[in-house]
Design a protein around this motif. Structure first.
Motif, PDB file in Angstrom:
ATOM      1  N   ASN A 161       0.856  -1.186   0.000  1.00  0.00           N
ATOM      2  CA  ASN A 161       0.000   0.000   0.000  1.00  0.00           C
ATOM      3  C   ASN A 161       0.893   1.237   0.000  1.00  0.00           C
ATOM      4  OD1 ASN A 161      -2.346  -1.537   0.144  1.00  0.00           O
ATOM      5  ND2 ASN A 161      -2.305  -1.578   2.373  1.00  0.00           N
ATOM      6  N   ILE A 162       0.713   2.100  -0.975  1.00  0.00           N
ATOM      7  CA  ILE A 162       1.549   3.288  -1.129  1.00  0.00           C
ATOM      8  C   ILE A 162       0.665   4.517  -0.987  1.00  0.00           C
ATOM      9  CG2 ILE A 162       3.092   4.554  -2.672  1.00  0.00           C
ATOM     10  CD1 ILE A 162       3.709   1.839  -4.008  1.00  0.00           C
ATOM     11  N   HIS A 163       0.936   5.325   0.036  1.00  0.00           N
ATOM     12  CA  HIS A 163       0.145   6.537   0.251  1.00  0.00           C
ATOM     13  C   HIS A 163       0.923   7.750  -0.247  1.00  0.00           C
ATOM     14  CE1 HIS A 163      -3.061   8.945   1.921  1.00  0.00           C
ATOM     15  NE2 HIS A 163      -2.140   9.769   2.382  1.00  0.00           N
ATOM     16  N   VAL A 164       0.234   8.600  -0.994  1.00  0.00           N
ATOM     17  CA  VAL A 164       0.865   9.748  -1.641  1.00  0.00           C
ATOM     18  C   VAL A 164       0.174  11.024  -1.179  1.00  0.00           C
ATOM     19  CG1 VAL A 164       1.453  10.832  -3.837  1.00  0.00           C
ATOM     20  CG2 VAL A 164       1.391   8.327  -3.661  1.00  0.00           C
ATOM     21  N   SER A 165       0.954  11.958  -0.628  1.00  0.00           N
ATOM     22  CA  SER A 165       0.435  13.279  -0.270  1.00  0.00           C
ATOM     23  C   SER A 165       0.764  14.249  -1.397  1.00  0.00           C
ATOM     24  CB  SER A 165       1.053  13.762   1.047  1.00  0.00           C
ATOM     25  OG  SER A 165       0.593  12.973   2.126  1.00  0.00           O
ATOM     26  N   LEU A 166      -0.268  14.854  -1.958  1.00  0.00           N
ATOM     27  CA  LEU A 166      -0.112  15.706  -3.136  1.00  0.00           C
ATOM     28  C   LEU A 166       0.076  17.169  -2.741  1.00  0.00           C
ATOM     29  CD1 LEU A 166      -3.021  14.072  -5.139  1.00  0.00           C
ATOM     30  CD2 LEU A 166      -0.593  13.835  -5.684  1.00  0.00           C
ATOM     31  N   ARG A 167       0.746  17.911  -3.628  1.00  0.00           N
ATOM     32  CA  ARG A 167       0.923  19.348  -3.450  1.00  0.00           C
ATOM     33  C   ARG A 167       0.365  20.078  -4.666  1.00  0.00           C
ATOM     34  NH1 ARG A 167       6.737  20.582  -0.559  1.00  0.00           N
ATOM     35  NH2 ARG A 167       6.635  18.946   1.032  1.00  0.00           N
ATOM     36  N   LYS A 168      -0.309  21.183  -4.405  1.00  0.00           N
ATOM     37  CA  LYS A 168      -0.945  21.936  -5.482  1.00  0.00           C
ATOM     38  C   LYS A 168       0.031  22.944  -6.072  1.00  0.00           C
ATOM     39  CE  LYS A 168      -5.391  24.129  -6.472  1.00  0.00           C
ATOM     40  NZ  LYS A 168      -6.696  24.484  -5.869  1.00  0.00           N
ATOM     41  N   ILE A 169       0.033  23.035  -7.403  1.00  0.00           N
ATOM     42  CA  ILE A 169       0.982  23.898  -8.102  1.00  0.00           C
ATOM     43  C   ILE A 169       0.358  25.238  -8.490  1.00  0.00           C
ATOM     44  CG2 ILE A 169       2.446  24.098 -10.144  1.00  0.00           C
ATOM     45  CD1 ILE A 169       3.376  22.091  -7.982  1.00  0.00           C
ATOM     46  N   ASN A 170      -0.866  25.231  -8.998  1.00  0.00           N
ATOM     47  CA  ASN A 170      -1.455  26.471  -9.504  1.00  0.00           C
ATOM     48  C   ASN A 170      -1.972  27.354  -8.369  1.00  0.00           C
ATOM     49  OD1 ASN A 170      -3.339  24.122  -9.523  1.00  0.00           O
ATOM     50  ND2 ASN A 170      -4.867  25.733  -9.817  1.00  0.00           N
ATOM     51  N   LYS A 171      -1.911  28.665  -8.593  1.00  0.00           N
ATOM     52  CA  LYS A 171      -2.354  29.658  -7.614  1.00  0.00           C
ATOM     53  C   LYS A 171      -3.381  30.590  -8.249  1.00  0.00           C
ATOM     54  CE  LYS A 171       0.569  28.143  -4.604  1.00  0.00           C
ATOM     55  NZ  LYS A 171       0.075  27.344  -3.458  1.00  0.00           N
ATOM     56  N   ARG A 172      -4.244  31.132  -7.406  1.00  0.00           N
ATOM     57  CA  ARG A 172      -5.223  32.124  -7.841  1.00  0.00           C
ATOM     58  C   ARG A 172      -4.901  33.432  -7.129  1.00  0.00           C
ATOM     59  NH1 ARG A 172     -10.561  31.660  -9.907  1.00  0.00           N
ATOM     60  NH2 ARG A 172     -11.898  33.448  -9.435  1.00  0.00           N
ATOM     61  N   ILE A 173      -4.792  34.512  -7.893  1.00  0.00           N
ATOM     62  CA  ILE A 173      -4.453  35.818  -7.330  1.00  0.00           C
ATOM     63  C   ILE A 173      -5.501  36.836  -7.774  1.00  0.00           C
ATOM     64  CG2 ILE A 173      -2.753  37.679  -7.267  1.00  0.00           C
ATOM     65  CD1 ILE A 173      -0.579  35.609  -7.655  1.00  0.00           C
ATOM     66  N   ASN A 174      -6.109  37.501  -6.792  1.00  0.00           N
ATOM     67  CA  ASN A 174      -7.112  38.534  -7.051  1.00  0.00           C
ATOM     68  C   ASN A 174      -6.501  39.899  -6.747  1.00  0.00           C
ATOM     69  OD1 ASN A 174      -9.287  36.508  -7.426  1.00  0.00           O
ATOM     70  ND2 ASN A 174      -8.982  36.172  -5.234  1.00  0.00           N
ATOM     71  N   ILE A 175      -6.655  40.831  -7.673  1.00  0.00           N
ATOM     72  CA  ILE A 175      -6.098  42.173  -7.503  1.00  0.00           C
ATOM     73  C   ILE A 175      -7.220  43.195  -7.654  1.00  0.00           C
ATOM     74  CG2 ILE A 175      -4.476  43.886  -8.405  1.00  0.00           C
ATOM     75  CD1 ILE A 175      -2.728  41.598  -9.357  1.00  0.00           C
ATOM     76  N   GLU A 176      -7.244  44.169  -6.733  1.00  0.00           N
ATOM     77  CA  GLU A 176      -8.217  45.259  -6.787  1.00  0.00           C
ATOM     78  C   GLU A 176      -7.498  46.603  -6.816  1.00  0.00           C
ATOM     79  OE1 GLU A 176     -12.010  43.503  -4.214  1.00  0.00           O
ATOM     80  OE2 GLU A 176     -10.692  45.029  -3.350  1.00  0.00           O
ATOM     81  N   LEU A 177      -8.022  47.516  -7.618  1.00  0.00           N
ATOM     82  CA  LEU A 177      -7.660  48.932  -7.536  1.00  0.00           C
ATOM     83  C   LEU A 177      -8.847  49.653  -6.913  1.00  0.00           C
ATOM     84  CD1 LEU A 177      -5.954  49.970 -10.908  1.00  0.00           C
ATOM     85  CD2 LEU A 177      -4.881  49.385  -8.736  1.00  0.00           C
ATOM     86  N   VAL A 178      -8.627  50.284  -5.769  1.00  0.00           N
ATOM     87  CA  VAL A 178      -9.687  51.015  -5.078  1.00  0.00           C
ATOM     88  C   VAL A 178      -9.462  52.500  -5.350  1.00  0.00           C
ATOM     89  CG1 VAL A 178     -10.821  51.447  -2.879  1.00  0.00           C
ATOM     90  CG2 VAL A 178      -9.774  49.210  -3.330  1.00  0.00           C
ATOM     91  N   ILE A 179     -10.405  53.101  -6.074  1.00  0.00           N
ATOM     92  CA  ILE A 179     -10.223  54.454  -6.599  1.00  0.00           C
ATOM     93  C   ILE A 179     -11.309  55.364  -6.028  1.00  0.00           C
ATOM     94  CG2 ILE A 179     -10.035  55.816  -8.724  1.00  0.00           C
ATOM     95  CD1 ILE A 179      -9.586  53.043 -10.156  1.00  0.00           C
ATOM     96  N   PRO A 180     -10.953  56.538  -5.479  1.00  0.00           N
ATOM     97  CA  PRO A 180     -11.977  57.451  -4.944  1.00  0.00           C
ATOM     98  C   PRO A 180     -12.959  57.879  -6.024  1.00  0.00           C
ATOM     99  CG  PRO A 180      -9.783  58.131  -4.263  1.00  0.00           C
ATOM    100  CD  PRO A 180      -9.597  57.061  -5.291  1.00  0.00           C
TER     101      PRO A 180
END
Length: 333
Positions: A161-180
């Protein structure tokens, strides 16, 4: 009498070996069982069922770093629950096991992570690569969820029995410009351009060591969104990136850049890793034992809000990082 005794021992030994060996007519002893988890995240909880993983490849390299076995599975439920693989030619020995798994149509993806072509009994571990499918060092599409793992060399035998712990490669990045809202000129969606410049981590080998390529530019993977509120206008953009690699002394290689298309001037150049590091100090989910790179790898999503002054300039001493307002003493980002 001695001959009979040795004959009995010989038959007994053959019988015992037969119980544990792989017989071509009976593949029940020729199996390996694989199970998986995705706990390498901020919550340290198994979230594999949220990744929509429906394509998996398992590669087994022998102690000479030659690819000997290659297995595939293409079913989400099977991957989440684990499965057996059989091979009547399998030979017990020391193997490094490399796993790559991906979602095939997550959020109508157009972009993908790719795996180099391999040939059994020929491809070497050092030749094996995962890489981001980009065009001319540009990436602007939603990325599939891509999780990988690499187990160190270990003795592998029938029925294991071989147990594998996975790691996530892709990232999500949210950017906001807050303008008066009291800025005289009307804000339009195309008034600003946002992108992320990274020293392209476009490939990783079978040890998950990154190979740096030329710069890669990430563009928004969804259309800009412009929201009008009582006292402000918010321009939002969402990005998908490959793994972000922190390299001390090279922080300027990974930046969020915002350009004012009206004046053709760069409004913001912010070092991503400095923002992440400052925000991590407020994150109660961060384990004290994690270094910056582990925190970066475990966190799947980042949000950055940049504030624009009434004169249209960037208030660079204040950035909201993942929900926390972070003040910067010096303005040199």
């Amino acid at each position: 009498m001695k001959i009979k005794k040795y004959t009995i021992y010989t038959y007994l030994l053959v019988f015992i070996l037969g119980l544990s060996s792989c017989i071509k007519e009976d593949l029940s002893n020729c199996s390996l069982t694989f199970t998986f988890d995705y706990t390498y995240n901020l919550e340290q909880q198994n979230k594999i069922d949220e990744q929509l993983l429906d394509r998996m490849q398992i590669f087994m390299f022998d102690k000479n770093e030659v690819l000997r076995y290659h297995f595939r599975k293409n079913d989400q439920k099977t991957i989440e629950k684990g499965f057996q693989v059989t091979n009547n030619a399998f030979e017990p020995g020391e193997y490094k096991i490399v796993v790559a798994t991906i979602s095939s149509d997550y959020k109508e993806d157009k972009s993908d992570f790719l795996i180099s072509n391999v040939t059994l009994n020929k491809t070497l571990l050092q030749e094996f690569k995962f890489f981001l499918n980009h065009q001319d060092h540009q990436s602007k599409d939603l990325l599939n969820n891509f999780l990988v793992s690499s187990l160190p060399y270990q003795w592998t035998s029938y029925g294991q029995n071989i147990h594998v712990s996975l790691r996530k490669i892709n990232k999500r990045i949210n950017i906001e410009l807050v303008i008066p809202n009291n800025i005289q000129t009307r804000i339009e969606k195309d008034q600003y351009s946002m992108y992320i410049k990274d020293k392209g981590v476009c490939s990783m080998d079978g040890n998950l060591d990154p190979t740096c390529d030329n710069d890669i530019i990430y563009h928004p993977c969804q259309p800009y969104k412009l929201t009008h509120e009582d006292d402000k206008v918010i321009l939002r953009a969402t990005f998908n990136t490959s793994r972000l690699i922190y390299r001390e002394g090279q922080e300027e290689n990974t930046q969020i850049i915002v350009k004012n298309n009206t004046t053709n001037e760069y409004l913001i150049k912010a070092k991503v890793f400095r923002l992440i590091e400052e925000g991590a100090a407020f994150d109660d989910q961060k384990d004290a034992d994690w270094g910056l790179q582990e925190y970066i790898d475990r966190r799947e999503e980042y949000s950055f809000s940049f504030y624009i002054d009434e004169d249209g300039s960037w208030l660079s001493n204040l950035v909201n990082v993942n929900g926390w307002d972070v003040s910067f003493i010096d303005l040199d980002m």
